[in-house]
Scaffold this motif. Structure first.
Motif, PDB file in Angstrom:
ATOM      1  N   SER A  43      -2.612  -7.724   4.584  1.00 27.18           N
ATOM      2  CA  SER A  43      -1.469  -7.653   5.141  1.00 27.18           C
ATOM      3  C   SER A  43      -1.572  -6.246   6.150  1.00 27.18           C
ATOM      4  N   ASP A  44      -0.849  -6.460   7.279  1.00 28.61           N
ATOM      5  CA  ASP A  44      -0.800  -5.556   8.221  1.00 28.61           C
ATOM      6  C   ASP A  44       0.326  -5.770   9.388  1.00 28.61           C
ATOM      7  N   THR A  45       0.455  -4.911  10.068  1.00 27.89           N
ATOM      8  CA  THR A  45       1.341  -4.831  11.300  1.00 27.89           C
ATOM      9  C   THR A  45       0.788  -5.227  12.592  1.00 27.89           C
ATOM     10  N   LYS A  60       2.948  -8.768   8.886  1.00 27.90           N
ATOM     11  CA  LYS A  60       2.234  -9.878   8.388  1.00 27.90           C
ATOM     12  C   LYS A  60       1.602  -9.702   7.020  1.00 27.90           C
ATOM     13  N   MET A  61       2.347 -10.564   6.126  1.00 25.09           N
ATOM     14  CA  MET A  61       2.300 -10.176   4.650  1.00 25.09           C
ATOM     15  C   MET A  61       1.406 -11.562   4.255  1.00 25.09           C
ATOM     16  N   SER A  62       0.360 -11.079   3.249  1.00 23.20           N
ATOM     17  CA  SER A  62      -0.527 -11.987   3.030  1.00 23.20           C
ATOM     18  C   SER A  62       0.504 -13.002   1.944  1.00 23.20           C
ATOM     19  N   ALA A  73       1.263 -11.019  -1.232  1.00 24.44           N
ATOM     20  CA  ALA A  73       2.171 -10.010  -0.977  1.00 24.44           C
ATOM     21  C   ALA A  73       3.711 -10.472  -1.123  1.00 24.44           C
ATOM     22  N   LEU A  74       3.572 -11.778  -0.202  1.00 22.86           N
ATOM     23  CA  LEU A  74       5.119 -12.254   0.016  1.00 22.86           C
ATOM     24  C   LEU A  74       5.712 -12.373  -1.331  1.00 22.86           C
ATOM     25  N   LEU A 123       0.702  -1.009   3.316  1.00 23.81           N
ATOM     26  CA  LEU A 123       0.629  -2.256   3.130  1.00 23.81           C
ATOM     27  C   LEU A 123      -0.669  -2.904   2.164  1.00 23.81           C
TER      28      LEU A 123
END
Length: 239
Positions: A135-137, A181-183, A186-187, A131
């Protein structure tokens, strides 16, 4: 079109496919978590029965073949899938030595798919760090306005953004799956294929990593009808 089918197609590079592409599905130590027995096989079936009709091999440290720099290369293998499983910590102990290999494979043009536990494995600390930064899970069950607060198996509703769909409601098997959870940055480069209906956190995302792609899914589109039997599923639709 099935959720899993469209997800598989999104993972492919553009261009014609001359022959059935090769896919690896990873499987860890057998018998470590009976609740997740068969998920590697179910994921393999998802790939085999898609319109792409992958040539699938189940690999891992307890299989006939493990993954290494010789076996996992973009010339031979189009996609590697890490399925659901048990807890992150013991699985990370089995997979942490793959970290640099996975990064190099995807960066050079390969494709990584992570379902549930496989999505968590793509994150940071611990994880393969696929990621982007920022961003992370994270656990869906601990997120705001989540419809579930238990790690027990269940079904969860997602808004599915398919080829001909804008937010169609679908029910998928679920067991403590991730939100992605995308920044904001990143989205912009990602394709969000599904969001959890209750709070709109991404449930399935495809995004670039170097010359390759990463696809992460929190629920289980590969789960067959034997999973979740007897659960409250008022409007369950096709996987």
């Amino acid at each position: 079109m099935r959720f899993g089918e469209l997800f598989v197609l999104l993972m492919l590079s553009t261009g014609a496919i001359a022959k059935p592409p090769k896919a690896f599905v990873w499987r860890g130590k057998p018998g470590t978590d009976a609740a997740f027995e068969g998920l590697s096989e179910a994921a393999a079936d998802l790939l085999r029965t898609s319109s792409v009709k992958y040539d699938v091999e189940i690999v891992g440290p307890y299989e006939k073949r493990d993954i290494n720099r010789e076996t996992l290369n973009v010339r031979e293998v189009s996609l590697i899938l890490f399925p659901g499983g048990g807890d992150l910590s013991p699985t990370w102990k089995q997979t942490k030595n793959y970290k640099r290999l996975i990064q190099e494979y995807v960066h050079s043009g390969g494709h990584y798919v992570g379902i549930c536990l496989g999505a968590y494995l793509a994150g940071h600390d611990p994880g393969f760090e696929l990621l982007p930064k920022g961003s992370d899970t994270d656990q869906y069950i601990t997120s705001s306005k989540s419809s579930l607060k238990t790690e027990d198996d269940a079904v969860v509703q997602v808004d599915y953004f398919g080829k001909e769909s804008m937010g169609e409601k679908r029910w998928l098997y679920f067991q403590d799956g991730a939100i992605i959870k995308m920044s904001p940055k990143a989205l912009q480069e990602a394709t969000v294929l599904a969001r959890y209906s209750s709070n709109q956190f991404p449930a399935a995302v495809v995004f670039p990593y170097g010359h390759g792609r990463v696809g992460l899914i929190g629920p289980h589109p590969e789960a067959n009808r034997s999973r979740g039997r007897g659960l409250d599923e008022p409007r369950r639709s096709k996987f």
